[in-house]
Design a protein around this motif. Structure first.
Motif, PDB file in Angstrom:
ATOM      1  N   MET A   1       0.703  -1.278   0.056  1.00 23.30           N
ATOM      2  CA  MET A   1      -0.027  -0.068   0.058  1.00 23.30           C
ATOM      3  C   MET A   1       0.878   1.184  -0.125  1.00 23.30           C
ATOM      4  O   MET A   1       0.547   2.257  -0.649  1.00 23.30           O
ATOM      5  N   ARG A   2       2.124   1.280   0.827  1.00 25.94           N
ATOM      6  CA  ARG A   2       2.838   2.377   0.738  1.00 25.94           C
ATOM      7  C   ARG A   2       3.421   2.739  -0.303  1.00 25.94           C
ATOM      8  O   ARG A   2       3.707   4.040  -1.005  1.00 25.94           O
ATOM      9  N   ALA A   3       3.851   1.504  -1.133  1.00 28.17           N
ATOM     10  CA  ALA A   3       4.276   1.577  -2.688  1.00 28.17           C
ATOM     11  C   ALA A   3       3.186   2.320  -3.475  1.00 28.17           C
ATOM     12  O   ALA A   3       3.473   3.400  -4.494  1.00 28.17           O
ATOM     13  N   SER A   4       1.992   2.071  -3.437  1.00 27.89           N
ATOM     14  CA  SER A   4       0.890   2.445  -4.318  1.00 27.89           C
ATOM     15  C   SER A   4       0.680   4.136  -3.903  1.00 27.89           C
ATOM     16  O   SER A   4       0.598   4.947  -4.889  1.00 27.89           O
ATOM     17  N   VAL A   5       0.886   4.509  -2.703  1.00 29.05           N
ATOM     18  CA  VAL A   5       0.862   5.780  -2.266  1.00 29.05           C
ATOM     19  C   VAL A   5       2.115   6.864  -2.967  1.00 29.05           C
ATOM     20  O   VAL A   5       1.649   7.504  -3.490  1.00 29.05           O
ATOM     21  N   ASP A   6       3.050   6.248  -2.679  1.00 26.18           N
ATOM     22  CA  ASP A   6       4.364   6.777  -3.481  1.00 26.18           C
ATOM     23  C   ASP A   6       4.194   7.004  -4.806  1.00 26.18           C
ATOM     24  O   ASP A   6       4.417   8.237  -5.447  1.00 26.18           O
ATOM     25  N   VAL A   7       3.700   5.958  -5.511  1.00 28.51           N
ATOM     26  CA  VAL A   7       3.559   6.001  -7.114  1.00 28.51           C
ATOM     27  C   VAL A   7       2.469   7.054  -7.283  1.00 28.51           C
ATOM     28  O   VAL A   7       2.658   7.987  -8.242  1.00 28.51           O
ATOM     29  N   LEU A   9       1.652   9.662  -5.819  1.00 31.10           N
ATOM     30  CA  LEU A   9       2.247  11.182  -5.541  1.00 31.10           C
ATOM     31  C   LEU A   9       3.430  11.661  -6.688  1.00 31.10           C
ATOM     32  O   LEU A   9       3.739  12.692  -6.639  1.00 31.10           O
ATOM     33  N   ALA A  10       3.979  10.571  -7.165  1.00 31.95           N
ATOM     34  CA  ALA A  10       5.145  10.728  -7.969  1.00 31.95           C
ATOM     35  C   ALA A  10       4.943  11.053  -9.356  1.00 31.95           C
ATOM     36  O   ALA A  10       5.745  11.245 -10.124  1.00 31.95           O
ATOM     37  N   LYS A  11       3.574  11.173  -9.677  1.00 29.86           N
ATOM     38  CA  LYS A  11       3.323  11.457 -11.161  1.00 29.86           C
ATOM     39  C   LYS A  11       3.723  12.871 -11.587  1.00 29.86           C
ATOM     40  O   LYS A  11       4.039  13.747 -10.668  1.00 29.86           O
ATOM     41  N   PRO A  12       3.978  13.191 -12.796  1.00 33.11           N
ATOM     42  CA  PRO A  12       4.627  14.366 -13.428  1.00 33.11           C
ATOM     43  C   PRO A  12       3.677  15.600 -12.813  1.00 33.11           C
ATOM     44  O   PRO A  12       4.331  16.491 -12.520  1.00 33.11           O
ATOM     45  N   ASN A  13       2.255  15.350 -12.895  1.00 31.17           N
ATOM     46  CA  ASN A  13       1.510  16.427 -12.485  1.00 31.17           C
ATOM     47  C   ASN A  13       1.456  16.628 -11.028  1.00 31.17           C
ATOM     48  O   ASN A  13       1.600  15.711 -10.573  1.00 31.17           O
ATOM     49  N   PRO A  14       1.333  17.870 -10.393  1.00 22.66           N
ATOM     50  CA  PRO A  14       1.345  18.142  -8.904  1.00 22.66           C
ATOM     51  C   PRO A  14      -0.152  17.345  -8.559  1.00 22.66           C
ATOM     52  O   PRO A  14      -1.283  17.509  -9.259  1.00 22.66           O
ATOM     53  N   ALA A  15       0.015  16.709  -7.378  1.00 21.42           N
ATOM     54  CA  ALA A  15      -1.214  16.285  -6.988  1.00 21.42           C
ATOM     55  C   ALA A  15      -2.039  17.081  -6.243  1.00 21.42           C
ATOM     56  O   ALA A  15      -1.585  18.084  -5.804  1.00 21.42           O
ATOM     57  N   PRO A  16      -3.470  16.838  -6.256  1.00 24.35           N
ATOM     58  CA  PRO A  16      -4.203  18.006  -5.609  1.00 24.35           C
ATOM     59  C   PRO A  16      -4.161  17.861  -4.240  1.00 24.35           C
ATOM     60  O   PRO A  16      -3.505  16.884  -3.452  1.00 24.35           O
ATOM     61  N   PRO A  17      -4.358  19.065  -3.505  1.00 28.17           N
ATOM     62  CA  PRO A  17      -4.049  19.026  -1.935  1.00 28.17           C
ATOM     63  C   PRO A  17      -4.821  17.852  -1.150  1.00 28.17           C
ATOM     64  O   PRO A  17      -4.101  17.365  -0.089  1.00 28.17           O
ATOM     65  N   GLN A  18      -5.840  17.586  -1.602  1.00 26.38           N
ATOM     66  CA  GLN A  18      -6.563  16.642  -0.838  1.00 26.38           C
ATOM     67  C   GLN A  18      -5.947  15.024  -0.961  1.00 26.38           C
ATOM     68  O   GLN A  18      -5.972  14.270   0.049  1.00 26.38           O
ATOM     69  N   THR A  19      -5.389  14.977  -2.199  1.00 27.37           N
ATOM     70  CA  THR A  19      -4.662  13.710  -2.262  1.00 27.37           C
ATOM     71  C   THR A  19      -3.323  13.570  -1.439  1.00 27.37           C
ATOM     72  O   THR A  19      -3.157  12.545  -0.848  1.00 27.37           O
ATOM     73  N   VAL A  20      -2.667  14.545  -1.353  1.00 29.86           N
ATOM     74  CA  VAL A  20      -1.611  14.640  -0.297  1.00 29.86           C
ATOM     75  C   VAL A  20      -1.938  14.532   1.004  1.00 29.86           C
ATOM     76  O   VAL A  20      -1.219  13.785   1.863  1.00 29.86           O
ATOM     77  N   THR A  21      -2.914  15.176   1.418  1.00 29.93           N
ATOM     78  CA  THR A  21      -3.590  15.088   2.858  1.00 29.93           C
ATOM     79  C   THR A  21      -3.836  13.422   2.944  1.00 29.93           C
ATOM     80  O   THR A  21      -3.530  13.029   4.157  1.00 29.93           O
ATOM     81  N   ALA A  23      -2.737  10.978   1.440  1.00 25.89           N
ATOM     82  CA  ALA A  23      -1.513  10.179   1.468  1.00 25.89           C
ATOM     83  C   ALA A  23      -0.788  10.273   2.835  1.00 25.89           C
ATOM     84  O   ALA A  23      -0.193   9.201   3.405  1.00 25.89           O
ATOM     85  N   ASN A  24      -0.777  11.494   3.216  1.00 28.17           N
ATOM     86  CA  ASN A  24      -0.044  11.670   4.789  1.00 28.17           C
ATOM     87  C   ASN A  24      -0.869  10.900   5.641  1.00 28.17           C
ATOM     88  O   ASN A  24      -0.215  10.458   6.578  1.00 28.17           O
ATOM     89  N   ARG A  25      -2.157  10.744   5.561  1.00 28.61           N
ATOM     90  CA  ARG A  25      -2.876  10.217   6.496  1.00 28.61           C
ATOM     91  C   ARG A  25      -2.789   8.597   6.506  1.00 28.61           C
ATOM     92  O   ARG A  25      -2.359   8.043   7.348  1.00 28.61           O
ATOM     93  N   LEU A  26      -2.571   7.917   5.230  1.00 26.14           N
ATOM     94  CA  LEU A  26      -2.346   6.679   5.073  1.00 26.14           C
ATOM     95  C   LEU A  26      -0.883   6.236   5.361  1.00 26.14           C
ATOM     96  O   LEU A  26      -0.614   5.114   6.102  1.00 26.14           O
ATOM     97  N   ARG A  27       0.092   7.068   5.187  1.00 26.01           N
ATOM     98  CA  ARG A  27       1.057   6.925   5.747  1.00 26.01           C
ATOM     99  C   ARG A  27       1.479   6.728   7.380  1.00 26.01           C
ATOM    100  O   ARG A  27       2.020   5.659   7.825  1.00 26.01           O
ATOM    101  N   THR A  28       0.682   7.662   7.918  1.00 26.09           N
ATOM    102  CA  THR A  28       0.766   7.604   9.421  1.00 26.09           C
ATOM    103  C   THR A  28       0.191   6.273   9.815  1.00 26.09           C
ATOM    104  O   THR A  28       0.560   5.535  10.809  1.00 26.09           O
ATOM    105  N   GLN A  29      -1.053   5.883   9.174  1.00 26.90           N
ATOM    106  CA  GLN A  29      -1.912   4.597   9.664  1.00 26.90           C
ATOM    107  C   GLN A  29      -0.737   3.420   9.252  1.00 26.90           C
ATOM    108  O   GLN A  29      -1.054   2.508  10.162  1.00 26.90           O
TER     109      GLN A  29
END
Length: 86
Positions: A1-7, A9-21, A23-29
């Protein structure tokens, strides 16, 4: 799951703020799940006697008092450590 989150967010276009939020929550959990699983494995090994010469360091674990962390007070205690009267 962690790899999916990293992939995601690593896309060429910037991720929307809610996606970054999210992702951070997922990493914490995911970090919490990793610590929980590690603790369960330590418990299972200890129950089977495989930790005879190893003692887990609990001071750095959440909820445990260590040299850099004060003892958690019970909600019925005053700030100076005395118990409140009922």
């Amino acid at each position: 799951m962690r790899a999916s989150v990293d992939v995601a967010l690593a896309k060429p276009n910037p991720a929307p703020p809610q996606t970054v939020t999210l992702a951070n929550r997922l990493r914490t959990q995911l970090d919490r799940v990793d610590r929980l699983l590690e603790g369960l494995l330590v418990l299972a090994r200890a129950q089977h006697g495989e930790l005879a010469d190893r003692t887990p360091a609990l001071a750095g674990q959440p909820g445990n008092a260590g040299p850099d962390r004060p003892r958690r007070r019970h909600r019925s205690e005053e700030p100076d450590g005395r118990r409140q009267r009922p």
